[in-house]
Design a protein around this motif. Structure first.
Motif, short mmCIF file in Angstrom:
data_model
loop_
_atom_site.label_atom_id
_atom_site.label_comp_id
_atom_site.label_asym_id
_atom_site.label_seq_id
_atom_site.Cartn_x
_atom_site.Cartn_y
_atom_site.Cartn_z
N ILE A 25 0.75 -1.26 -0.06
CA ILE A 25 -0.02 0.07 0.23
C ILE A 25 0.75 1.39 0.06
CG2 ILE A 25 -1.65 1.29 1.65
CD1 ILE A 25 -2.74 -1.20 2.29
N GLU A 26 2.02 1.23 0.84
CA GLU A 26 2.81 2.49 0.98
C GLU A 26 3.54 2.52 -0.34
OE1 GLU A 26 6.77 3.75 3.31
OE2 GLU A 26 5.45 2.41 4.40
N THR A 27 3.86 1.59 -1.30
CA THR A 27 4.65 1.80 -2.35
C THR A 27 3.61 2.17 -3.62
OG1 THR A 27 5.92 -0.31 -1.89
CG2 THR A 27 5.79 0.46 -4.20
N LYS A 28 2.32 1.76 -3.56
CA LYS A 28 1.27 2.24 -4.36
C LYS A 28 0.83 3.74 -4.05
CE LYS A 28 1.01 -1.86 -6.21
NZ LYS A 28 1.49 -2.22 -7.68
N ASP A 29 0.88 4.06 -2.91
CA ASP A 29 0.44 5.39 -2.67
C ASP A 29 1.59 6.18 -3.08
OD1 ASP A 29 -1.91 4.93 -1.46
OD2 ASP A 29 -0.92 4.98 0.90
N ASN A 30 2.88 5.93 -3.00
CA ASN A 30 4.03 6.83 -3.35
C ASN A 30 3.94 6.73 -4.90
OD1 ASN A 30 5.06 7.08 -0.75
ND2 ASN A 30 6.49 5.55 -0.84
N ARG A 31 3.71 5.63 -5.69
CA ARG A 31 3.63 5.81 -7.12
C ARG A 31 2.40 6.69 -7.35
NH1 ARG A 31 5.52 6.55 -11.55
NH2 ARG A 31 4.79 5.05 -13.44
N ILE A 32 1.42 6.66 -6.68
CA ILE A 32 0.34 7.30 -7.04
C ILE A 32 0.62 8.82 -6.83
CG2 ILE A 32 -2.13 8.30 -6.21
CD1 ILE A 32 -2.54 5.35 -5.44
N LEU A 33 1.33 9.36 -5.86
CA LEU A 33 1.91 10.76 -5.76
C LEU A 33 2.78 11.11 -7.02
CD1 LEU A 33 2.55 10.65 -1.86
CD2 LEU A 33 0.55 11.46 -3.25
N GLU A 34 3.53 10.10 -7.43
CA GLU A 34 4.62 10.37 -8.38
C GLU A 34 3.63 10.57 -9.93
OE1 GLU A 34 7.18 6.99 -8.78
OE2 GLU A 34 8.15 7.47 -7.00
N LEU A 35 2.84 9.89 -10.05
CA LEU A 35 2.08 9.92 -11.15
C LEU A 35 0.95 11.36 -11.32
CD1 LEU A 35 0.73 6.09 -11.68
CD2 LEU A 35 2.54 7.45 -13.03
N GLU A 36 0.66 11.45 -9.99
CA GLU A 36 -0.23 12.82 -9.95
C GLU A 36 0.66 13.95 -10.32
OE1 GLU A 36 -1.77 12.56 -5.91
OE2 GLU A 36 -3.58 11.78 -6.68
N GLU A 37 2.10 13.96 -9.66
CA GLU A 37 2.84 15.02 -9.89
C GLU A 37 3.14 15.21 -11.22
OE1 GLU A 37 7.49 16.25 -8.83
OE2 GLU A 37 6.18 15.24 -7.46
N GLU A 38 3.54 13.98 -11.91
CA GLU A 38 4.00 13.73 -13.48
C GLU A 38 2.63 14.40 -14.41
OE1 GLU A 38 4.94 10.23 -16.67
OE2 GLU A 38 5.47 10.13 -14.59
N ASN A 39 1.46 14.02 -13.86
CA ASN A 39 -0.01 14.44 -14.54
C ASN A 39 0.10 16.07 -14.59
OD1 ASN A 39 -2.02 14.03 -16.07
ND2 ASN A 39 -3.40 14.21 -14.38
N GLU A 40 0.53 16.74 -13.35
CA GLU A 40 0.19 18.15 -13.28
C GLU A 40 1.51 18.50 -14.41
OE1 GLU A 40 -1.69 20.25 -11.65
OE2 GLU A 40 -2.95 18.41 -11.43
N ASN A 41 2.63 18.19 -14.24
CA ASN A 41 3.66 18.72 -15.20
C ASN A 41 3.17 18.42 -16.56
OD1 ASN A 41 5.52 19.45 -12.99
ND2 ASN A 41 6.44 17.32 -13.02
N MET A 42 2.60 17.39 -16.98
CA MET A 42 2.03 17.28 -18.43
C MET A 42 1.03 18.33 -18.73
SD MET A 42 3.81 15.12 -19.75
CE MET A 42 3.90 13.40 -20.26
N LYS A 43 -0.02 18.60 -17.67
CA LYS A 43 -0.94 19.84 -17.91
C LYS A 43 -0.42 20.94 -18.28
CE LYS A 43 -4.83 17.43 -15.19
NZ LYS A 43 -5.60 17.67 -14.02
N ILE A 44 0.81 21.28 -17.32
CA ILE A 44 1.39 22.58 -17.61
C ILE A 44 1.93 22.69 -19.17
CG2 ILE A 44 3.32 23.99 -16.78
CD1 ILE A 44 2.65 23.09 -13.84
N GLU A 45 2.78 21.48 -19.34
CA GLU A 45 3.48 21.45 -20.50
C GLU A 45 2.53 21.53 -21.77
OE1 GLU A 45 6.80 21.27 -22.68
OE2 GLU A 45 6.64 21.35 -20.64
N ILE A 46 1.45 20.89 -21.70
CA ILE A 46 0.31 20.90 -22.79
C ILE A 46 -0.16 22.29 -22.89
CG2 ILE A 46 -2.06 20.28 -23.06
CD1 ILE A 46 -1.46 17.32 -22.29
N HIS A 47 -0.33 23.00 -21.62
CA HIS A 47 -1.07 24.32 -21.80
C HIS A 47 0.20 25.21 -22.50
CE1 HIS A 47 -3.33 27.82 -20.21
NE2 HIS A 47 -2.21 28.44 -19.76
N LYS A 48 1.38 25.05 -22.16
CA LYS A 48 2.29 26.10 -22.66
C LYS A 48 2.39 25.77 -24.29
CE LYS A 48 5.71 26.08 -18.79
NZ LYS A 48 6.94 25.72 -18.32
N LEU A 49 2.17 24.44 -24.67
CA LEU A 49 2.38 24.29 -26.08
C LEU A 49 1.24 24.69 -26.78
CD1 LEU A 49 3.46 20.38 -26.14
CD2 LEU A 49 4.88 22.26 -26.72
N ARG A 50 0.14 24.89 -26.08
CA ARG A 50 -1.16 25.32 -26.96
C ARG A 50 -1.00 26.90 -26.79
NH1 ARG A 50 -5.96 21.54 -24.50
NH2 ARG A 50 -5.37 19.71 -25.56
#
Length: 139
Positions: free
Chosen positions: A111-136
Motif C-alpha cells: 500500500i505504501e509503495t502504491k501510494d508513493n507511485r500515485i503521488l509520483e503519477l499525480e505530480e507527473e500528470n500536473e507537469n504534463m498539464k502545464i506542458e500541454i498548456h504551454k504548447l497550446r
C-alpha cells in the motif's frame, strides 16, 4: 446465530469447555458419587444391623475404590489427551497468527509503495498539464 456458535466452536471454545468439564468431573464426580453411595450403603447396614452386612459393606467399598481408581486413571488419560489437543491447537493458532501478521506487513508495504507511485503519477500528470498548456500557447 449459527455463525456465532460455529465461530466459537472453530475458535477452540469447544475444546476448552470439554477440558474444563473433564477437570470438574474428575475433581468432584467421584466425591459426590462416593458420598451418595456411602450414605445409601450406611442406611442399608443400619437396617440390617448384623456383621454380615458390615462385611458386605467393606467388600462393596473395596470394589467401589477399585472402580474409582479405574475412573481416575481414565480421567488422567483423557486429560492428557485434551491437554495435547489444546497444545496442538495453540501451536497451529500461533502459526496462523504469525502468517496473518506477515501478510498484513506485506500488504502495508504494498500500500505504501502504491501510494508513493500515485503521488509520483499525480505530480507527473500536473507537469504534463502545464506542458500541454504551454504548447497550446497559454503561457
Amino acid at each position: 446465530m449459527n455463525d456465532v456458535i460455529q465461530t466459537l466452536l472453530d475458535s477452540g471454545l469447544g475444546q476448552i469447555l470439554t477440558f474444563l468439564g473433564i477437570v470438574v468431573s474428575a475433581w468432584q464426580g467421584p466425591k459426590v458419587v462416593a458420598k451418595i453411595q456411602g450414605e445409601n450403603k450406611i442406611d442399608e447396614i443400619k437396617t440390617e444391623g448384623d456383621s454380615k452386612a458390615e462385611e458386605l459393606y467393606v467388600n462393596h467399598i473395596s470394589e467401589v475404590i477399585k472402580e474409582y481408581r479405574d475412573q481416575v486413571q481414565g480421567f488422567k488419560e483423557e486429560l492428557a489427551k485434551v491437554r495435547q489437543e489444546f497444545a496442538d491447537f495453540r501451536e497451529e493458532h500461533e502459526k496462523e497468527v504469525k502468517a496473518y501478521k506477515q501478510q498484513i506487513s506485506f500488504l502495508e508495504i504494498e500500500i505504501e509503495t502504491k501510494d508513493n507511485r500515485i503521488l509520483e503519477l499525480e505530480e507527473e500528470n500536473e507537469n504534463m498539464k502545464i506542458e500541454i498548456h504551454k504548447l497550446r500557447g497559454g503561457g
